[in-house]
Scaffold this motif. Structure first.
Motif, PDB file in Angstrom:
ATOM      1  N   VAL A   1       0.707  -1.115  -0.106  1.00 41.44           N
ATOM      2  CA  VAL A   1       0.046   0.178   0.107  1.00 41.44           C
ATOM      3  C   VAL A   1       0.863   1.260   0.011  1.00 41.44           C
ATOM      4  O   VAL A   1       0.705   2.130  -0.572  1.00 41.44           O
ATOM      5  CB  VAL A   1      -0.975   0.179   1.195  1.00 41.44           C
ATOM      6  CG1 VAL A   1      -1.656   1.254   1.519  1.00 41.44           C
ATOM      7  CG2 VAL A   1      -2.045  -1.179   0.967  1.00 41.44           C
ATOM      8  N   TYR A   2       1.881   1.211   0.952  1.00 40.21           N
ATOM      9  CA  TYR A   2       2.896   2.499   0.830  1.00 40.21           C
ATOM     10  C   TYR A   2       3.448   2.609  -0.525  1.00 40.21           C
ATOM     11  O   TYR A   2       3.679   3.740  -0.895  1.00 40.21           O
ATOM     12  CB  TYR A   2       3.950   2.179   1.924  1.00 40.21           C
ATOM     13  CG  TYR A   2       4.875   3.218   2.286  1.00 40.21           C
ATOM     14  CD1 TYR A   2       4.616   4.609   2.273  1.00 40.21           C
ATOM     15  CD2 TYR A   2       6.164   2.818   2.616  1.00 40.21           C
ATOM     16  CE1 TYR A   2       5.487   5.422   2.368  1.00 40.21           C
ATOM     17  CE2 TYR A   2       7.141   3.689   3.011  1.00 40.21           C
ATOM     18  CZ  TYR A   2       6.840   5.072   2.708  1.00 40.21           C
ATOM     19  OH  TYR A   2       7.706   6.103   3.041  1.00 40.21           O
ATOM     20  N   GLU A   3       3.824   1.652  -0.918  1.00 41.83           N
ATOM     21  CA  GLU A   3       4.688   1.708  -2.354  1.00 41.83           C
ATOM     22  C   GLU A   3       3.736   2.297  -3.559  1.00 41.83           C
ATOM     23  O   GLU A   3       4.165   2.935  -4.403  1.00 41.83           O
ATOM     24  CB  GLU A   3       5.324   0.442  -2.724  1.00 41.83           C
ATOM     25  CG  GLU A   3       6.536  -0.164  -1.919  1.00 41.83           C
ATOM     26  CD  GLU A   3       6.990  -1.336  -2.069  1.00 41.83           C
ATOM     27  OE1 GLU A   3       6.343  -2.185  -2.707  1.00 41.83           O
ATOM     28  OE2 GLU A   3       8.034  -1.768  -1.351  1.00 41.83           O
ATOM     29  N   GLN A   4       2.511   1.995  -3.297  1.00 43.91           N
ATOM     30  CA  GLN A   4       1.680   2.497  -4.410  1.00 43.91           C
ATOM     31  C   GLN A   4       0.898   3.882  -4.005  1.00 43.91           C
ATOM     32  O   GLN A   4       0.212   4.322  -5.023  1.00 43.91           O
ATOM     33  CB  GLN A   4       0.524   1.473  -4.585  1.00 43.91           C
ATOM     34  CG  GLN A   4       1.146  -0.126  -5.114  1.00 43.91           C
ATOM     35  CD  GLN A   4      -0.111  -1.079  -5.031  1.00 43.91           C
ATOM     36  OE1 GLN A   4      -1.201  -0.738  -5.049  1.00 43.91           O
ATOM     37  NE2 GLN A   4       0.241  -2.235  -5.120  1.00 43.91           N
ATOM     38  N   ALA A   5       1.097   4.190  -2.746  1.00 41.80           N
ATOM     39  CA  ALA A   5       0.078   5.247  -2.461  1.00 41.80           C
ATOM     40  C   ALA A   5       0.791   6.838  -3.170  1.00 41.80           C
ATOM     41  O   ALA A   5       1.754   6.802  -3.611  1.00 41.80           O
ATOM     42  CB  ALA A   5       0.461   5.422  -0.883  1.00 41.80           C
TER      43      ALA A   5
ATOM     44  N   LEU B   1       1.790  10.405  -2.679  1.00 39.10           N
ATOM     45  CA  LEU B   1       2.241  11.534  -1.966  1.00 39.10           C
ATOM     46  C   LEU B   1       1.657  12.830  -1.972  1.00 39.10           C
ATOM     47  O   LEU B   1       1.393  13.406  -2.890  1.00 39.10           O
ATOM     48  CB  LEU B   1       3.788  11.644  -1.962  1.00 39.10           C
ATOM     49  CG  LEU B   1       4.328  12.894  -1.132  1.00 39.10           C
ATOM     50  CD1 LEU B   1       4.449  12.408   0.312  1.00 39.10           C
ATOM     51  CD2 LEU B   1       5.942  12.964  -1.824  1.00 39.10           C
ATOM     52  N   LEU B   2       0.781  13.205  -1.034  1.00 37.38           N
ATOM     53  CA  LEU B   2       0.291  14.318  -0.746  1.00 37.38           C
ATOM     54  C   LEU B   2       0.869  15.867  -0.364  1.00 37.38           C
ATOM     55  O   LEU B   2       1.054  16.564  -0.945  1.00 37.38           O
ATOM     56  CB  LEU B   2      -1.019  14.122   0.053  1.00 37.38           C
ATOM     57  CG  LEU B   2      -2.218  13.113  -0.275  1.00 37.38           C
ATOM     58  CD1 LEU B   2      -3.356  13.209   0.554  1.00 37.38           C
ATOM     59  CD2 LEU B   2      -2.574  13.430  -1.744  1.00 37.38           C
ATOM     60  N   TYR B   3       1.719  15.168   0.684  1.00 42.71           N
ATOM     61  CA  TYR B   3       2.826  16.360   1.391  1.00 42.71           C
ATOM     62  C   TYR B   3       3.975  15.494   1.816  1.00 42.71           C
ATOM     63  O   TYR B   3       4.168  14.669   2.424  1.00 42.71           O
ATOM     64  CB  TYR B   3       2.100  16.774   2.677  1.00 42.71           C
ATOM     65  CG  TYR B   3       0.846  17.730   2.509  1.00 42.71           C
ATOM     66  CD1 TYR B   3       0.971  18.992   1.837  1.00 42.71           C
ATOM     67  CD2 TYR B   3      -0.515  17.269   2.570  1.00 42.71           C
ATOM     68  CE1 TYR B   3      -0.118  19.827   1.563  1.00 42.71           C
ATOM     69  CE2 TYR B   3      -1.645  18.027   2.167  1.00 42.71           C
ATOM     70  CZ  TYR B   3      -1.276  19.088   1.769  1.00 42.71           C
ATOM     71  OH  TYR B   3      -2.448  20.079   1.365  1.00 42.71           O
ATOM     72  N   SER B   4       5.029  16.299   1.209  1.00 47.00           N
ATOM     73  CA  SER B   4       6.579  15.621   1.658  1.00 47.00           C
ATOM     74  C   SER B   4       6.829  15.941   3.242  1.00 47.00           C
ATOM     75  O   SER B   4       6.307  16.752   3.534  1.00 47.00           O
ATOM     76  CB  SER B   4       7.431  16.532   0.860  1.00 47.00           C
ATOM     77  OG  SER B   4       7.567  17.697   1.043  1.00 47.00           O
ATOM     78  N   GLU B   5       7.948  15.217   3.532  1.00 48.55           N
ATOM     79  CA  GLU B   5       8.138  15.679   4.940  1.00 48.55           C
ATOM     80  C   GLU B   5       8.629  17.056   4.973  1.00 48.55           C
ATOM     81  O   GLU B   5       8.252  17.519   6.204  1.00 48.55           O
ATOM     82  CB  GLU B   5       9.388  14.896   5.157  1.00 48.55           C
ATOM     83  CG  GLU B   5      10.058  14.893   6.565  1.00 48.55           C
ATOM     84  CD  GLU B   5      11.206  13.849   6.819  1.00 48.55           C
ATOM     85  OE1 GLU B   5      11.533  13.651   8.087  1.00 48.55           O
ATOM     86  OE2 GLU B   5      11.840  13.356   5.829  1.00 48.55           O
ATOM     87  N   HIS B   6       9.219  17.668   4.193  1.00 53.21           N
ATOM     88  CA  HIS B   6       9.503  19.027   4.138  1.00 53.21           C
ATOM     89  C   HIS B   6       8.140  19.771   4.522  1.00 53.21           C
ATOM     90  O   HIS B   6       8.379  20.882   5.143  1.00 53.21           O
ATOM     91  CB  HIS B   6      10.313  19.579   3.023  1.00 53.21           C
ATOM     92  CG  HIS B   6      10.710  20.797   2.991  1.00 53.21           C
ATOM     93  ND1 HIS B   6      11.687  21.496   3.750  1.00 53.21           N
ATOM     94  CD2 HIS B   6       9.964  21.769   2.352  1.00 53.21           C
ATOM     95  CE1 HIS B   6      11.550  22.707   3.674  1.00 53.21           C
ATOM     96  NE2 HIS B   6      10.804  23.349   2.673  1.00 53.21           N
TER      97      HIS B   6
END
Length: 186
Positions: free
Chosen positions: A11-15, A17-22
């Motif tokens: 699930v993580y690999e296919q998700a 990314l809405l907001y990066s860590e930064h």
């Protein structure tokens, strides 16, 4: 629904990314500045809503440079599920809320049932004021009559995880805010 670590990894690999860590860290810094401006002279009791609010609370605390006390509560409707059920108080704070300014910190404001119940509970217990802070506010029309006082980021109406938010008990540690890929079973 119980899943395996391998399923969580997929699930993580296919998700998406809405907001990066930064971007999340920048939002937390903005939240901390707003909280400081409003509450720095109020000797607040900071209440972390476990387990989701743990990351947000920890990240905010290091940026709140004024006297405060910290405690936690554990209130849940999910218990590892993706749909909320009956509200359950697992742990109440050791510190008294009587005549205190309270700030409740949680990971996400979705429908608001849990947050509204927490706010009502501490008002009934004699808190002078109750504020709320959430890392993520979900955009949709299903909200109960509650709004957070401090919000980091807005997200679309999707199943999100990372920075304290989980996917079936996994992925709270993801370094960003992710949305489960459309079509993946929640």
């Amino acid at each position: 629904m119980s899943i395996t670590a391998q399923q969580a990894r997929e699930v993580y690999e296919q998700a998406d990314l809405l907001y990066s860590e930064h971007q999340v860290e920048a939002a937390l810094t903005r939240m901390a500045a707003a909280i400081s401006a409003r509450l720095s002279n109020s000797n607040p009791l900071v209440l972390c809503v476990m387990t989701g609010g743990m990351v947000t609370t920890g990240k905010l605390l290091t940026q709140l440079d004024f006297p405060l006390q910290v405690d936690y509560i554990h209130v849940t409707r999910y218990r590892g599920a993706t749909l909320g059920g009956e509200l359950q108080w697992v742990a109440r704070p050791a510190c008294s809320p009587q005549d205190r300014v309270i700030i409740v910190i949680d990971d996400i404001l979705d429908e608001g049932v849990t947050l509204a119940a927490i706010i009502d509970e501490f008002r009934e217990l004699g808190a002078r004021e109750v504020y709320s802070a959430v890392l993520v506010d979900k955009l949709h029309e299903r909200k109960h009559d509650v709004q957070a006082d401090f919000v980091g980021l807005m997200v679309e109406d999707r199943y999100v995880f990372g920075y304290g938010m989980d996917y079936h008990g996994y992925l709270r540690n993801a370094p960003g805010i992710y949305a489960v890929k459309q079509g993946v079973k929640e």
